[in-house]
Motif scaffolding. Structure first.
Motif, PDB file in Angstrom:
ATOM      1  N   SER A 129      -5.442  18.093   6.975  1.00 42.84           N
ATOM      2  CA  SER A 129      -5.710  17.084   8.001  1.00 42.84           C
ATOM      3  C   SER A 129      -5.339  15.687   7.533  1.00 42.84           C
ATOM      4  CB  SER A 129      -7.185  17.116   8.396  1.00 42.84           C
ATOM      5  OG  SER A 129      -7.518  18.346   9.015  1.00 42.84           O
ATOM      6  N   LYS A 130      -5.440  15.455   6.230  1.00 45.40           N
ATOM      7  CA  LYS A 130      -5.113  14.128   5.704  1.00 45.40           C
ATOM      8  C   LYS A 130      -3.640  13.788   5.927  1.00 45.40           C
ATOM      9  CE  LYS A 130      -8.748  14.273   2.208  1.00 45.40           C
ATOM     10  NZ  LYS A 130      -9.060  14.286   0.748  1.00 45.40           N
ATOM     11  N   PHE A 131      -2.786  14.804   5.948  1.00 46.88           N
ATOM     12  CA  PHE A 131      -1.362  14.565   6.199  1.00 46.88           C
ATOM     13  C   PHE A 131      -1.154  14.081   7.633  1.00 46.88           C
ATOM     14  CE2 PHE A 131      -1.214  17.241   2.507  1.00 46.88           C
ATOM     15  CZ  PHE A 131      -0.071  16.863   1.828  1.00 46.88           C
ATOM     16  N   ALA A 132      -1.907  14.649   8.566  1.00 44.23           N
ATOM     17  CA  ALA A 132      -1.793  14.225   9.964  1.00 44.23           C
ATOM     18  C   ALA A 132      -2.279  12.796  10.128  1.00 44.23           C
ATOM     19  CB  ALA A 132      -2.594  15.168  10.860  1.00 44.23           C
ATOM     20  N   ILE A 133      -3.386  12.463   9.481  1.00 48.31           N
ATOM     21  CA  ILE A 133      -3.936  11.111   9.571  1.00 48.31           C
ATOM     22  C   ILE A 133      -2.954  10.093   8.988  1.00 48.31           C
ATOM     23  CG2 ILE A 133      -5.767   9.599   8.697  1.00 48.31           C
ATOM     24  CD1 ILE A 133      -7.633  12.069   8.859  1.00 48.31           C
ATOM     25  N   LEU A 134      -2.381  10.419   7.834  1.00 50.36           N
ATOM     26  CA  LEU A 134      -1.424   9.516   7.198  1.00 50.36           C
ATOM     27  C   LEU A 134      -0.191   9.327   8.070  1.00 50.36           C
ATOM     28  CD1 LEU A 134      -0.443   7.853   4.786  1.00 50.36           C
ATOM     29  CD2 LEU A 134       0.407   9.969   3.774  1.00 50.36           C
ATOM     30  N   ASN A 135       0.288  10.401   8.673  1.00 47.79           N
ATOM     31  CA  ASN A 135       1.486  10.302   9.510  1.00 47.79           C
ATOM     32  C   ASN A 135       1.227   9.491  10.771  1.00 47.79           C
ATOM     33  OD1 ASN A 135       4.148  11.893   8.847  1.00 47.79           O
ATOM     34  ND2 ASN A 135       2.475  13.062   7.938  1.00 47.79           N
ATOM     35  N   VAL A 136       0.046   9.607  11.339  1.00 46.27           N
ATOM     36  CA  VAL A 136      -0.292   8.784  12.496  1.00 46.27           C
ATOM     37  C   VAL A 136      -0.289   7.311  12.110  1.00 46.27           C
ATOM     38  CG1 VAL A 136      -2.149   8.134  14.083  1.00 46.27           C
ATOM     39  CG2 VAL A 136      -1.596  10.535  13.758  1.00 46.27           C
ATOM     40  N   ALA A 137      -0.922   6.998  10.986  1.00 47.07           N
ATOM     41  CA  ALA A 137      -0.980   5.604  10.535  1.00 47.07           C
ATOM     42  C   ALA A 137       0.421   5.039  10.324  1.00 47.07           C
ATOM     43  CB  ALA A 137      -1.784   5.514   9.243  1.00 47.07           C
ATOM     44  N   THR A 138       1.277   5.820   9.668  1.00 47.48           N
ATOM     45  CA  THR A 138       2.635   5.365   9.409  1.00 47.48           C
ATOM     46  C   THR A 138       3.405   5.142  10.700  1.00 47.48           C
ATOM     47  OG1 THR A 138       2.680   6.512   7.278  1.00 47.48           O
ATOM     48  CG2 THR A 138       4.800   5.957   8.270  1.00 47.48           C
TER      49      THR A 138
END
Length: 212
Positions: free
Chosen positions: A90-99
């Motif tokens: 899930s952390k990958f999804a959160i990071l990609n949204v932020a980027t």
């Protein structure tokens, strides 16, 4: 779910995502909806700050989930099993949204991130009327030091991140680089500038470290 069951589930995710053919495709199809839910939630949380809604927000969530899935399958060897696999993923999804949302924010601005307006630097100092001339002089000295001492790459990274405030992850994405590579460029640029500004009397020398 106890620790043994969590460990078994973690191993299943890693094994099946690392497999080939139908098993991998089925596992990706299982993981994607979870990533999309996380991406939707994070995008909605950030949406009000960027005034985004509707199709734009939906598109960002889908892109973030898809990119997160690709990143996860590329980095399965980095998973250490210290948490649930789905939590780690899930952390990958959160990071990609932020980027993606940061990138979207910067692309909506009319001013290019590489544009140099050194008056911005002067405005950051709360010097008062009596100190305005010194602040402007310091900003001009920094600009001159950038001209004389930095490579084109160092200048671009310094101007984008320090002068214009562009997030490092967004710049890395724009330049097709990595955080670590650009941080190294910025570190070297700051070091060069400090040496030049100290030599010209605009910054104090760093105190010497006394040996024991």
């Amino acid at each position: 779910m106890d620790d043994a069951e969590i460990d078994q589930e973690n191993r299943r995710w890693v094994r099946d995502l690392g497999a080939a053919g139908p098993r991998r495709e089925a596992t990706c199809a299982e993981l994607y909806p979870l990533l999309l839910r996380v991406a939707h939630s994070e995008a909605r949380r950030r949406a009000s700050l960027l005034k985004l809604d509707g199709p734009e927000l939906e598109d960002i969530a889908h892109q973030a989930a898809a990119d997160a899935l690709m990143a996860i399958t590329d980095r399965l060897d980095k998973f250490r099993g210290e948490a649930r696999f789905t939590t780690w993923a899930s952390k990958f999804a959160i990071l990609n949204v932020a980027t993606k949302m940061n990138r979207h924010f910067w692309r909506r601005h009319e001013i290019p991130y590489e544009q140099e307006d050194w008056s911005k630097l002067a405005c950051r100092f709360d010097a008062g009327p009596e100190g305005e001339a010194q602040v402007r002089e310091f900003a001009a000295a920094v600009s001159a030091a950038v001209d004389e001492n930095l490579s084109d790459r160092q200048r671009l990274v310094f101007v984008a991140t320090v002068l214009n405030g562009m997030p490092m992850d967004v710049l890395a994405d724009e330049l097709g680089s990595t955080h670590n590579a650009l941080y190294k460029v910025l570190f070297d640029a700051r070091k060069k500038l400090r040496i030049a500004l100290v030599a010209d009397g605009y910054l104090p020398e760093a105190p010497a470290i006394r040996s024991a």
